[in-house]
Scaffold this motif. Structure first.
Motif: not given
Length: 130
Positions: A1-7, A31-32, A51-57
């Motif tokens: 699904m959505a993943d979160i990267d530390d840039r 978030v991608r 970022a985590e909240q947006y990924a969950t949404t």
């Protein structure tokens, strides 16, 4: 699904985090995800919790079928006004003609954005109307 990267950090060959070239520049968390059409989307955040909240949404929307693309609401006012006027089939033709004339969409070029004005004189005096 959505993943979160530390840039700002990547895992190095020894397994320890290393700074990237982007360290300290711009938003840190990315978030991608892929939309239902298969296109990759992304959005950046300064805080990981955001970022985590947006990924969950996003994941909830994709799984429940209620996903709405972030740019789905972007429409030029001129395009919207034209669609609205076309949808007014229940209105008498004379009323419709009067409405179309008094609120004629005018595309105003100012910074690449478009606007909708009922006062053509005010726009022309400012040099915004085409």
């Amino acid at each position: 699904m959505a993943d979160i990267d530390d840039r700002w950090h990547r895992t190095g060959p020894d397994g320890k985090p290393e700074r990237t070239d982007r360290y300290g520049i711009g938003a840190r968390w990315l978030v991608r995800w892929r939309d239902p059409d298969g296109r990759q989307r992304k959005k950046s955040f300064r805080r990981k919790v955001d970022a985590e909240q947006y990924a969950t949404t996003i994941e909830h929307g994709l799984l429940s079928g209620t996903y709405i693309a972030p740019d789905a609401g972007k429409i030029m006012v001129e395009e919207w006004a034209t669609k609205w006027l076309d949808a007014q089939a229940h209105v008498k033709p004379t009323t419709l003609n009067r409405s179309a004339a008094s609120s004629e969409p005018i595309s105003c070029r100012r910074g690449g954005s478009f606007g909708f004005q009922t006062s053509r004189m005010r726009l022309c005096s400012r040099g915004w109307a085409n």
